[in-house]
Design a protein around this motif. Structure first.
Motif, PDB file in Angstrom:
ATOM      1  N   ILE A 155      49.411  64.332  23.921  1.00  9.45           N
ATOM      2  CA  ILE A 155      49.279  63.764  25.565  1.00  9.45           C
ATOM      3  C   ILE A 155      48.403  62.487  25.885  1.00  9.45           C
ATOM      4  O   ILE A 155      48.662  61.172  26.035  1.00  9.45           O
ATOM      5  N   VAL A 156      47.630  62.066  24.042  1.00  8.54           N
ATOM      6  CA  VAL A 156      47.397  61.160  23.540  1.00  8.54           C
ATOM      7  C   VAL A 156      48.645  59.749  23.177  1.00  8.54           C
ATOM      8  O   VAL A 156      48.227  59.340  23.092  1.00  8.54           O
ATOM      9  N   LEU A 157      49.455  60.304  21.834  1.00  9.25           N
ATOM     10  CA  LEU A 157      50.449  60.259  21.799  1.00  9.25           C
ATOM     11  C   LEU A 157      51.391  59.114  22.772  1.00  9.25           C
ATOM     12  O   LEU A 157      52.091  58.300  22.993  1.00  9.25           O
ATOM     13  N   GLU A 158      51.487  59.714  23.983  1.00  6.22           N
ATOM     14  CA  GLU A 158      52.116  59.591  25.496  1.00  6.22           C
ATOM     15  C   GLU A 158      51.325  58.526  25.812  1.00  6.22           C
ATOM     16  O   GLU A 158      51.647  57.411  26.346  1.00  6.22           O
ATOM     17  N   ILE A 159      49.779  58.201  26.041  1.00  7.30           N
ATOM     18  CA  ILE A 159      49.098  57.472  26.468  1.00  7.30           C
ATOM     19  C   ILE A 159      49.312  56.506  25.815  1.00  7.30           C
ATOM     20  O   ILE A 159      49.384  54.900  25.849  1.00  7.30           O
ATOM     21  N   LEU A 160      49.691  56.883  24.179  1.00  4.87           N
ATOM     22  CA  LEU A 160      49.877  55.326  23.336  1.00  4.87           C
ATOM     23  C   LEU A 160      51.101  54.750  23.379  1.00  4.87           C
ATOM     24  O   LEU A 160      51.551  53.677  22.942  1.00  4.87           O
ATOM     25  N   GLY A 161      51.873  55.581  24.025  1.00  3.33           N
ATOM     26  CA  GLY A 161      53.521  54.768  24.739  1.00  3.33           C
ATOM     27  C   GLY A 161      53.995  55.059  22.963  1.00  3.33           C
ATOM     28  O   GLY A 161      55.195  54.096  22.918  1.00  3.33           O
ATOM     29  N   GLU A 162      53.502  56.442  22.189  1.00  5.02           N
ATOM     30  CA  GLU A 162      54.514  56.241  20.927  1.00  5.02           C
ATOM     31  C   GLU A 162      55.574  57.322  21.077  1.00  5.02           C
ATOM     32  O   GLU A 162      55.392  58.712  20.368  1.00  5.02           O
ATOM     33  N   PHE A 163      56.625  57.302  22.183  1.00  6.79           N
ATOM     34  CA  PHE A 163      57.168  58.743  22.219  1.00  6.79           C
ATOM     35  C   PHE A 163      58.334  58.232  21.469  1.00  6.79           C
ATOM     36  O   PHE A 163      58.700  59.579  21.118  1.00  6.79           O
ATOM     37  N   ARG A 164      58.411  57.645  20.477  1.00  2.00           N
ATOM     38  CA  ARG A 164      59.305  57.477  19.328  1.00  2.00           C
ATOM     39  C   ARG A 164      58.640  57.822  18.591  1.00  2.00           C
ATOM     40  O   ARG A 164      59.681  59.164  18.200  1.00  2.00           O
ATOM     41  N   VAL A 165      57.266  58.333  18.046  1.00  2.00           N
ATOM     42  CA  VAL A 165      56.823  60.240  17.600  1.00  2.00           C
ATOM     43  C   VAL A 165      56.985  60.979  17.578  1.00  2.00           C
ATOM     44  O   VAL A 165      57.275  61.773  16.908  1.00  2.00           O
ATOM     45  N   PRO A 205      45.524  61.151  33.134  1.00  2.76           N
ATOM     46  CA  PRO A 205      45.013  59.909  33.844  1.00  2.76           C
ATOM     47  C   PRO A 205      43.759  59.431  33.622  1.00  2.76           C
ATOM     48  O   PRO A 205      43.993  58.473  33.470  1.00  2.76           O
ATOM     49  N   GLU A 206      42.904  60.060  33.408  1.00  2.00           N
ATOM     50  CA  GLU A 206      41.889  60.407  32.649  1.00  2.00           C
ATOM     51  C   GLU A 206      41.574  59.923  31.577  1.00  2.00           C
ATOM     52  O   GLU A 206      41.411  58.702  30.856  1.00  2.00           O
ATOM     53  N   LEU A 207      42.125  60.399  30.493  1.00  2.00           N
ATOM     54  CA  LEU A 207      42.346  59.901  28.969  1.00  2.00           C
ATOM     55  C   LEU A 207      42.836  58.238  29.033  1.00  2.00           C
ATOM     56  O   LEU A 207      42.557  57.914  28.170  1.00  2.00           O
ATOM     57  N   ALA A 208      43.558  58.447  29.932  1.00  3.33           N
ATOM     58  CA  ALA A 208      44.560  57.120  30.510  1.00  3.33           C
ATOM     59  C   ALA A 208      43.947  56.223  30.625  1.00  3.33           C
ATOM     60  O   ALA A 208      43.474  54.651  29.888  1.00  3.33           O
ATOM     61  N   LYS A 209      43.237  56.407  31.455  1.00  6.35           N
ATOM     62  CA  LYS A 209      42.116  55.284  31.541  1.00  6.35           C
ATOM     63  C   LYS A 209      40.907  54.927  31.217  1.00  6.35           C
ATOM     64  O   LYS A 209      40.472  53.686  30.990  1.00  6.35           O
ATOM     65  N   LEU A 210      40.287  55.830  30.439  1.00  6.93           N
ATOM     66  CA  LEU A 210      39.113  55.787  29.196  1.00  6.93           C
ATOM     67  C   LEU A 210      39.710  55.117  27.684  1.00  6.93           C
ATOM     68  O   LEU A 210      39.360  54.221  27.663  1.00  6.93           O
ATOM     69  N   MET A 211      41.296  54.860  27.642  1.00  9.83           N
ATOM     70  CA  MET A 211      41.648  54.326  26.344  1.00  9.83           C
ATOM     71  C   MET A 211      41.950  52.818  27.489  1.00  9.83           C
ATOM     72  O   MET A 211      42.808  51.503  26.751  1.00  9.83           O
ATOM     73  N   ALA A 212      43.051  52.814  28.138  1.00  6.88           N
ATOM     74  CA  ALA A 212      42.702  51.087  29.150  1.00  6.88           C
ATOM     75  C   ALA A 212      41.833  50.744  28.830  1.00  6.88           C
ATOM     76  O   ALA A 212      40.991  49.866  28.689  1.00  6.88           O
ATOM     77  N   ASN A 213      40.554  50.812  28.627  1.00  9.35           N
ATOM     78  CA  ASN A 213      38.798  51.379  28.972  1.00  9.35           C
ATOM     79  C   ASN A 213      38.878  50.639  27.480  1.00  9.35           C
ATOM     80  O   ASN A 213      37.221  50.793  27.203  1.00  9.35           O
ATOM     81  N   ASN A 214      39.864  50.848  26.326  1.00  4.42           N
ATOM     82  CA  ASN A 214      39.713  51.116  24.972  1.00  4.42           C
ATOM     83  C   ASN A 214      38.018  51.605  24.474  1.00  4.42           C
ATOM     84  O   ASN A 214      37.680  51.522  23.254  1.00  4.42           O
ATOM     85  N   GLU A 215      37.848  53.090  25.103  1.00  5.84           N
ATOM     86  CA  GLU A 215      36.349  54.461  24.781  1.00  5.84           C
ATOM     87  C   GLU A 215      37.974  54.836  23.850  1.00  5.84           C
ATOM     88  O   GLU A 215      37.969  56.325  24.157  1.00  5.84           O
ATOM     89  N   VAL A 216      38.657  54.510  22.625  1.00  4.91           N
ATOM     90  CA  VAL A 216      39.053  55.459  21.902  1.00  4.91           C
ATOM     91  C   VAL A 216      38.416  56.452  21.217  1.00  4.91           C
ATOM     92  O   VAL A 216      38.787  57.680  21.171  1.00  4.91           O
ATOM     93  N   GLY A 217      36.921  56.378  21.049  1.00  6.70           N
ATOM     94  CA  GLY A 217      35.861  57.474  21.224  1.00  6.70           C
ATOM     95  C   GLY A 217      35.484  58.771  21.563  1.00  6.70           C
ATOM     96  O   GLY A 217      36.039  59.606  21.096  1.00  6.70           O
ATOM     97  N   ARG A 218      36.110  58.427  23.011  1.00 13.13           N
ATOM     98  CA  ARG A 218      35.495  59.117  24.351  1.00 13.13           C
ATOM     99  C   ARG A 218      36.829  60.301  24.348  1.00 13.13           C
ATOM    100  O   ARG A 218      36.885  61.008  23.898  1.00 13.13           O
TER     101      ARG A 218
END
Length: 374
Positions: free
Chosen positions: A275-285, A200-213
């Motif tokens: 986790i990161v791939l799932e946050i990005l929605g890359e379920f096919r990968v 959940p925390e990483l998803a929130k960071l990704m939604a805020n476009n904080e890719v580096g973090r």
């Protein structure tokens, strides 16, 4: 839910997937009861109740973690554990049909856990099967089908060792392997805890476009979990020779322990990229990666069972997990570099149809799921 930017979006996700969870749990409960009834088992209804209640509680725990309500989940788990232990002990002590009553006891314990979650929820739980919910689900269907496929291939990849060894060499040959693997089970519990806490925390960071973090967290926590699994595994290897068990009587305990460790270290190291791939929605990968791991594992384990003792089948499983590890980090690194540079990643296996998926249901587009009128 973690990618939603407002409460309405979180609630919409919760209602959408909560309804689906009720349907899936009910189907699984009915299918389990029917299958065991066809087998002539007297505990078919009890087993169906257990499977249904466990499935629904599992989803609710995930949803509450996504809402960052870890304390509520912890209290519910504590109530489930106490109730389950007490009622299971009572069933074992007093029941004639122990298995049937244990299933009923565990089903009741899961229902108690569900009741605690519902009682401590900050707002009433909502369930809906109306047209807006179905439309939301339909908009997410492309991701959902790959998510379901990746979950299936993940299970195949993780269970191919048990299936092949028990099926080809027999349950007795798998017994010492299973006995050692049980000692490593806490690592799986720890990995699930990390997923529940960090996703959940990483998803929130990704939604805020904080890719580096997000990238920094992925590398840091992978290092922590990898080193932790090595330390834990070293402790198990020291303890193994002192264990006196019938299952381990004639087994090469040290070899099994080393090969088991070679399986679990890669698992702990690829949790974060997964986790990161799932946050990005890359379920096919994820599906491609786990399918490749499953194929490699099935082939190598079958070959090793044909030319060596069942113990060495663990080496085939370790190679399978290593394939998933390497492919996961390679894929997530490409995606993260592409996001940081602002250019689309076209070098992954999902570069065709998945680009359309990302356009419509990626983490950027799927965040505002809730409609204006709900």
């Amino acid at each position: 839910m973690g990618k939603s930017t407002n409460r309405a979006g979180v609630d919409a996700h919760d209602v959408t997937f909560g309804g689906a969870a009720v349907v899936v749990a009910s189907i699984m409960a009915g299918a389990t009861a029917l299958l065991m009834l066809l087998w002539g088992d007297a505990g078919s209804i009890a087993a169906g109740c257990f499977v249904g209640a466990w499935s629904l509680r599992s989803h609710m725990r995930t949803a509450f973690f996504a809402r960052r309500q870890q304390m509520v989940v912890s209290i519910s788990d504590f109530a489930f554990t106490l109730a389950g232990a007490a009622m299971t002990a009572l069933a074992i002590w007093t029941a004639t049909n122990v298995l049937q009553m244990v299933f009923y006891a565990l089903a009741a314990a899961n229902l108690i856990g569900i009741a605690v979650l519902a009682r401590l929820a900050p707002r009433p739980l909502r369930l809906s099967f109306r047209a807006p919910v179905r439309r939301r689900y339909a908009r997410l269907w492309r991701q959902l089908r790959w998510s379901g496929f990746s979950a299936t291939t993940t299970n195949i990849q993780g269970q191919c060792l048990a299936l092949l060894v028990a099926g080809i060499a027999g349950p007795a040959a798998y017994a010492p392997i299973a006995a050692v693997l049980v000692l490593f089970a806490p690592l799986r519990i720890i990995s699930l805890a990390f997923v529940n806490m960090l996703q959940p925390e990483l998803a929130k960071l990704m939604a805020n476009n904080e890719v580096g973090r997000v990238w920094m967290h992925a590398k840091l926590w992978s290092l922590v979990m990898g080193l932790g699994s090595l330390v834990y595994g070293a402790g198990i290897l020291l303890v193994l020779p002192t264990i006196r068990s019938q299952a381990l009587a004639d087994a090469s305990v040290s070899v099994i322990g080393l090969l088991a460790l070679a399986n679990f270290v890669p698992i702990m190291l690829y949790i974060m990229p997964r986790i990161v791939l799932e946050i990005l929605g890359e379920f096919r990968v994820v599906a491609f990666i786990t399918t490749a791991g499953a194929v490699v594992g099935l082939v190598l384990i079958a070959i090793l069972l044909a030319i060596a003792s069942p113990t060495w089948s663990l080496a085939g499983a370790a190679v399978s997990e290593t394939v998933v590890l390497v492919a996961s980090w390679y894929s997530v690194r490409r995606h993260m570099l592409a996001l940081e540079s602002g250019t689309p990643d076209s070098g992954t296996p999902d570069s065709g149809d998945s680009r359309h998926d990302r356009k419509s249901t990626s983490w950027r587009g799927a965040a505002p799921l809730a409609t204006g009128k709900r």
